[in-house]
Scaffold this motif. Structure first.
Motif, short mmCIF file in Angstrom:
data_model
loop_
_atom_site.label_atom_id
_atom_site.label_comp_id
_atom_site.label_asym_id
_atom_site.label_seq_id
_atom_site.Cartn_x
_atom_site.Cartn_y
_atom_site.Cartn_z
N ARG A 86 0.85 -1.19 0.00
CA ARG A 86 0.00 0.00 0.00
C ARG A 86 0.88 1.24 0.00
O ARG A 86 2.04 1.20 0.39
CB ARG A 86 -0.89 0.03 1.25
CG ARG A 86 -1.59 -1.26 1.55
CD ARG A 86 -3.04 -1.40 1.35
NE ARG A 86 -3.89 -0.27 1.22
CZ ARG A 86 -4.93 -0.04 1.98
NH1 ARG A 86 -5.22 -0.85 2.97
NH2 ARG A 86 -5.70 1.00 1.76
N ILE A 87 0.29 2.36 -0.41
CA ILE A 87 0.95 3.65 -0.35
C ILE A 87 0.45 4.36 0.89
O ILE A 87 -0.76 4.39 1.14
CB ILE A 87 0.61 4.51 -1.59
CG1 ILE A 87 0.93 3.76 -2.88
CG2 ILE A 87 1.33 5.85 -1.54
CD1 ILE A 87 0.29 4.36 -4.11
N LEU A 88 1.36 4.92 1.68
CA LEU A 88 0.97 5.64 2.89
C LEU A 88 1.49 7.07 2.83
O LEU A 88 2.62 7.31 2.40
CB LEU A 88 1.53 4.95 4.13
CG LEU A 88 0.80 3.67 4.53
CD1 LEU A 88 1.33 2.50 3.75
CD2 LEU A 88 0.94 3.43 6.00
N ALA A 89 0.65 8.00 3.25
CA ALA A 89 1.02 9.40 3.41
C ALA A 89 0.76 9.74 4.87
O ALA A 89 -0.37 9.65 5.34
CB ALA A 89 0.20 10.30 2.49
N SER A 90 1.81 10.10 5.58
CA SER A 90 1.71 10.23 7.03
C SER A 90 2.24 11.59 7.49
O SER A 90 3.27 12.06 7.00
CB SER A 90 2.52 9.10 7.67
OG SER A 90 2.44 9.14 9.05
N ASN A 91 1.52 12.21 8.43
CA ASN A 91 2.04 13.39 9.12
C ASN A 91 1.85 13.19 10.62
O ASN A 91 1.55 12.08 11.06
CB ASN A 91 1.40 14.68 8.60
CG ASN A 91 -0.06 14.85 9.00
OD1 ASN A 91 -0.61 14.04 9.74
ND2 ASN A 91 -0.68 15.90 8.50
N SER A 141 -4.22 2.41 -2.40
CA SER A 141 -3.49 1.71 -3.46
C SER A 141 -3.27 2.58 -4.69
O SER A 141 -2.60 2.15 -5.62
CB SER A 141 -4.24 0.43 -3.85
OG SER A 141 -5.55 0.75 -4.27
N ASN A 142 -3.85 3.80 -4.70
CA ASN A 142 -3.58 4.68 -5.83
C ASN A 142 -3.45 6.13 -5.37
O ASN A 142 -4.01 6.54 -4.36
CB ASN A 142 -4.61 4.52 -6.95
CG ASN A 142 -5.97 5.04 -6.58
OD1 ASN A 142 -6.15 6.24 -6.40
ND2 ASN A 142 -6.93 4.14 -6.44
N ALA A 143 -2.68 6.88 -6.15
CA ALA A 143 -2.33 8.25 -5.81
C ALA A 143 -3.55 9.15 -5.73
O ALA A 143 -3.67 9.98 -4.82
CB ALA A 143 -1.34 8.79 -6.84
N ARG A 144 -4.47 9.00 -6.66
CA ARG A 144 -5.63 9.89 -6.72
C ARG A 144 -6.46 9.81 -5.44
O ARG A 144 -6.83 10.84 -4.86
CB ARG A 144 -6.51 9.55 -7.92
CG ARG A 144 -7.74 10.46 -8.01
CD ARG A 144 -8.67 10.07 -9.12
NE ARG A 144 -7.99 10.17 -10.40
CZ ARG A 144 -8.27 9.41 -11.44
NH1 ARG A 144 -9.19 8.49 -11.37
NH2 ARG A 144 -7.63 9.57 -12.57
N ASP A 145 -6.76 8.60 -4.98
CA ASP A 145 -7.59 8.45 -3.78
C ASP A 145 -6.91 9.04 -2.55
O ASP A 145 -7.55 9.69 -1.72
CB ASP A 145 -7.92 6.98 -3.53
CG ASP A 145 -8.84 6.39 -4.59
OD1 ASP A 145 -9.42 7.16 -5.39
OD2 ASP A 145 -8.97 5.15 -4.62
N GLY A 167 0.95 15.16 -5.35
CA GLY A 167 0.45 14.38 -6.48
C GLY A 167 1.58 13.70 -7.24
O GLY A 167 1.49 12.52 -7.60
N ARG A 168 2.67 14.45 -7.49
CA ARG A 168 3.82 13.86 -8.20
C ARG A 168 4.45 12.73 -7.40
O ARG A 168 4.74 11.65 -7.93
CB ARG A 168 4.87 14.94 -8.49
CG ARG A 168 4.47 15.93 -9.55
CD ARG A 168 5.63 16.84 -9.95
NE ARG A 168 6.24 17.54 -8.84
CZ ARG A 168 5.84 18.71 -8.35
NH1 ARG A 168 4.78 19.32 -8.87
NH2 ARG A 168 6.48 19.29 -7.36
N GLU A 169 4.65 12.96 -6.11
CA GLU A 169 5.29 11.93 -5.28
C GLU A 169 4.38 10.71 -5.10
O GLU A 169 4.86 9.58 -5.13
CB GLU A 169 5.68 12.51 -3.91
CG GLU A 169 6.90 13.39 -3.96
CD GLU A 169 8.16 12.67 -4.43
OE1 GLU A 169 8.42 11.52 -4.02
OE2 GLU A 169 8.90 13.26 -5.23
#
Length: 125
Positions: A59-64, A72-76, A97-99
């Motif tokens: 999975r892709i994770l974005a964390s702060n 599983s996708n950048a858009r969501d 978005g790029r990352e």
């Protein structure tokens, strides 16, 4: 060595076929008038916070500091960050978005992903 042995190179799988296209589309016509893109200006941090983007368990994770968004996708993921009010600057949204897109490509191609690093060694300059 593979050429000498007349065998396929070792450890090359379908990944090469995924990257190759049979035919390129014809190039678009360049308009006579256009505006040249400006080079990046000074970095100004987003007061809403910054994110660490990484891959974990497919999975892709974005964390702060306050939240982690997984998908599983950048858009969501990007849409969720924006809907939750975790991004306040357009340039930061563009960067994320790029990352996130790079992370998605790495996930699909089973490549390593490191934020702010190129996916392909040839991109280093």
């Amino acid at each position: 060595l593979a050429r000498q042995r007349r065998t396929p190179p070792k450890d090359l799988g379908l990944e090469l076929l995924i990257m190759k296209q049979k035919r390129l589309l014809p190039e678009e016509i360049m308009p006579e008038r256009f505006i040249e893109a400006d080079e990046a200006q000074n970095y100004e941090p987003d007061h809403a916070g910054s994110f660490r983007i990484y891959l974990c368990r497919g999975r892709i994770l974005a964390s702060n500091e306050s939240m982690t968004v997984a998908g599983s996708n950048a858009r969501d993921i990007l849409n969720t960050l924006i809907e939750k009010g975790l991004v306040s600057r357009l340039d930061h949204a563009g960067y994320l978005g790029r990352e996130l897109e790079k992370a998605e490509i790495a996930l699909r191609l089973k490549r390593n992903y490191v934020q702010d690093e190129p996916l392909w060694p040839a991109e280093k300059s």
